[in-house]
Design a protein around this motif. Sequence first.
Motif, PDB file in Angstrom:
ATOM      1  N   VAL A 296       0.570  -1.185  -0.140  1.00  0.00           N
ATOM      2  CA  VAL A 296       0.044  -0.249   0.116  1.00  0.00           C
ATOM      3  C   VAL A 296       0.895   1.191  -0.125  1.00  0.00           C
ATOM      4  O   VAL A 296       0.648   2.081  -0.711  1.00  0.00           O
ATOM      5  CB  VAL A 296      -0.936   0.176   1.109  1.00  0.00           C
ATOM      6  N   THR A 297       2.115   1.386   0.823  1.00  0.00           N
ATOM      7  CA  THR A 297       2.755   2.470   0.780  1.00  0.00           C
ATOM      8  C   THR A 297       3.547   2.942  -0.474  1.00  0.00           C
ATOM      9  O   THR A 297       3.680   3.887  -0.814  1.00  0.00           O
ATOM     10  CB  THR A 297       3.753   2.038   2.086  1.00  0.00           C
ATOM     11  N   ALA A 298       4.054   1.709  -1.246  1.00  0.00           N
ATOM     12  CA  ALA A 298       4.548   1.713  -2.332  1.00  0.00           C
ATOM     13  C   ALA A 298       3.802   2.246  -3.381  1.00  0.00           C
ATOM     14  O   ALA A 298       4.062   3.085  -4.358  1.00  0.00           O
ATOM     15  CB  ALA A 298       5.522   0.597  -2.697  1.00  0.00           C
ATOM     16  N   VAL A 299       2.510   1.646  -3.664  1.00  0.00           N
ATOM     17  CA  VAL A 299       1.478   2.196  -4.450  1.00  0.00           C
ATOM     18  C   VAL A 299       1.031   3.758  -4.299  1.00  0.00           C
ATOM     19  O   VAL A 299       1.177   4.470  -5.181  1.00  0.00           O
ATOM     20  CB  VAL A 299       0.247   1.397  -4.441  1.00  0.00           C
ATOM     21  N   GLY A 300       1.044   3.928  -2.934  1.00  0.00           N
ATOM     22  CA  GLY A 300       0.700   5.490  -2.641  1.00  0.00           C
ATOM     23  C   GLY A 300       2.055   6.193  -3.145  1.00  0.00           C
ATOM     24  O   GLY A 300       1.658   7.443  -3.472  1.00  0.00           O
ATOM     25  N   MET A 302       3.885   5.805  -5.594  1.00  0.00           N
ATOM     26  CA  MET A 302       3.685   5.949  -7.091  1.00  0.00           C
ATOM     27  C   MET A 302       2.456   6.828  -7.430  1.00  0.00           C
ATOM     28  O   MET A 302       2.627   7.685  -8.445  1.00  0.00           O
ATOM     29  CB  MET A 302       3.654   4.603  -7.531  1.00  0.00           C
ATOM     30  N   VAL A 303       1.402   6.998  -6.687  1.00  0.00           N
ATOM     31  CA  VAL A 303       0.375   7.761  -7.149  1.00  0.00           C
ATOM     32  C   VAL A 303       0.605   9.207  -6.774  1.00  0.00           C
ATOM     33  O   VAL A 303       0.273  10.015  -7.852  1.00  0.00           O
ATOM     34  CB  VAL A 303      -0.920   7.461  -6.312  1.00  0.00           C
ATOM     35  N   VAL A 304       1.248   9.660  -5.786  1.00  0.00           N
ATOM     36  CA  VAL A 304       1.625  10.889  -5.520  1.00  0.00           C
ATOM     37  C   VAL A 304       2.801  11.420  -6.360  1.00  0.00           C
ATOM     38  O   VAL A 304       3.299  12.412  -6.130  1.00  0.00           O
ATOM     39  CB  VAL A 304       1.313  10.969  -4.167  1.00  0.00           C
ATOM     40  N   GLY A 305       3.581  10.237  -6.721  1.00  0.00           N
ATOM     41  CA  GLY A 305       4.892  10.893  -7.098  1.00  0.00           C
ATOM     42  C   GLY A 305       5.979  11.069  -5.988  1.00  0.00           C
ATOM     43  O   GLY A 305       6.962  11.899  -6.463  1.00  0.00           O
ATOM     44  N   ASP A 306       6.037  10.526  -5.098  1.00  0.00           N
ATOM     45  CA  ASP A 306       6.839  10.648  -3.799  1.00  0.00           C
ATOM     46  C   ASP A 306       7.720   9.575  -3.811  1.00  0.00           C
ATOM     47  O   ASP A 306       7.714   8.499  -3.471  1.00  0.00           O
ATOM     48  CB  ASP A 306       6.113  10.797  -2.637  1.00  0.00           C
ATOM     49  N   LEU A 307       8.910   9.745  -4.004  1.00  0.00           N
ATOM     50  CA  LEU A 307      10.012   8.782  -4.281  1.00  0.00           C
ATOM     51  C   LEU A 307      10.316   8.081  -2.714  1.00  0.00           C
ATOM     52  O   LEU A 307      10.585   7.011  -2.530  1.00  0.00           O
ATOM     53  CB  LEU A 307      11.257   9.336  -4.733  1.00  0.00           C
ATOM     54  N   ARG A 308      10.283   8.988  -1.563  1.00  0.00           N
ATOM     55  CA  ARG A 308      10.738   8.731  -0.269  1.00  0.00           C
ATOM     56  C   ARG A 308       9.663   7.643   0.138  1.00  0.00           C
ATOM     57  O   ARG A 308       9.867   6.722   0.750  1.00  0.00           O
ATOM     58  CB  ARG A 308      10.943   9.811   0.454  1.00  0.00           C
ATOM     59  N   LEU A 309       8.355   7.850  -0.186  1.00  0.00           N
ATOM     60  CA  LEU A 309       7.323   7.062   0.124  1.00  0.00           C
ATOM     61  C   LEU A 309       7.096   5.784  -0.568  1.00  0.00           C
ATOM     62  O   LEU A 309       7.310   4.781  -0.099  1.00  0.00           O
ATOM     63  CB  LEU A 309       5.750   7.581  -0.394  1.00  0.00           C
ATOM     64  N   ALA A 310       7.530   5.680  -1.785  1.00  0.00           N
ATOM     65  CA  ALA A 310       7.949   4.511  -2.608  1.00  0.00           C
ATOM     66  C   ALA A 310       9.059   3.655  -1.943  1.00  0.00           C
ATOM     67  O   ALA A 310       8.941   2.532  -1.831  1.00  0.00           O
ATOM     68  CB  ALA A 310       8.414   4.714  -4.125  1.00  0.00           C
ATOM     69  N   VAL A 311      10.034   4.289  -1.687  1.00  0.00           N
ATOM     70  CA  VAL A 311      11.320   3.669  -0.992  1.00  0.00           C
ATOM     71  C   VAL A 311      10.763   3.017   0.166  1.00  0.00           C
ATOM     72  O   VAL A 311      11.310   1.869   0.586  1.00  0.00           O
ATOM     73  CB  VAL A 311      12.433   4.743  -0.907  1.00  0.00           C
TER      74      VAL A 311
END
Length: 407
Positions: A296-300, A302-311
């Motif tokens: 869920v965090t990685a998808v979030g 990608m959705v908002v374009g936040d690299l730190r969240l994807a990491v």
Amino acid sequence: MSLLTEAKPEIRQRPAAFAAVAAILVTFAAAAAVPSPLYVVYQHLWGFSAATLTVIFAVYVAALILALLMLGALSDHVGRRPVLAGAVVLEAVALLLFVLAGDVTTLIAARIVQGVATGAALSTLGATLIDLNPRHAPGRAGLVSGIAPVAGLGVGALGSGVLVEYAPFPTHLVYALLLAGMIAAGVAVALLPETAAGRPGGVGSLVPKLGVPARLRADLLALVPIIVASWALGGLYLSLGPSVAADTFGLHDHLVGGLVVTLLCGAGAVTSFLLRAVPTARVLTIAGTGLAVGGVTAVGGMVVGDLRLAVAGTVLSGIGFGAASLAAFGTLARIAAPHERGELMAVALVISYAAFSLPAVVAGVVAGRVGLHETALGYGGVVAALGALALVIQARPLVIQARSKKA
């Protein structure tokens, strides 16, 4: 008497042999991950699509699964060393094909040969580790069987990314280094003690089949949801991860492509080590939680374009991946009798690599129609759902009780 103490005493006191087998397992896993950062390079050189990329990825896994079905139990009959020697030779042939590859056809041929070699090696190496497991550390074989493949994938992807980005001959040097590693593996296999007594039926064991003793089926079935969730995630990262990083976040550095895989696998390897003394039921809960929350965090991200969240999502998913690998292979190492080890490991690996490849192939086809970004979002959501489903299944009292007996 523990099932892990039935090998010959003189064999079980050879720590150097155990370490050598673990190193060979890491090397095979690293070789399997090395092409991942190179796929983007191959696409640039030869101009093939994401669908073709996943086909290249899938033929490797298809060959690996076929090898597991045909060769998974062979070492129980003819001995570990002959099967390992053949696997090392085949892997060396595959690496030579990679060095010579100048088009998609040769690349596919290399991956097929590599798949057969890896399939022959993995179940045999896992069984050999159990054979050599030291008496004073009865869970070590399961721990290494869980950590080594995950760590090898991370090391292979990162090393490949570094060499592709900073070293000369990006599509050749890494394979030449691995070839040297395979030569060393061949020498190690020649010096290993034979740990399987052997038994009749070697030719019959080549007939493709999956067989699990009746007494072990409930334990294996209880592990299937978490195995599928974790290895489906691994398939996404190794096949499309570097491409997703480039498409979604504009990260075209080849080192970044390797880091994408290493973040997942590195977190998994560290997690497996840290949880080695934790009861199996709790490790499975950590695995399901990591996969669900991480997805869920990685998808979030990608959705908002936040690299730190994807990491962060990738690291959390890696924790789930490592915990799942530890719980699954640790459990199997404990419950298998000596004459069941090769075949049981083969069945578990077939399940793992089917989950590893089939969703990735579907993702590659879908990506060609709806786009890579959208496909990654959907894939990540499915993995998160599978992790949540595994949590629900593990919460059933009967399942937990069944597992706790093996913990």
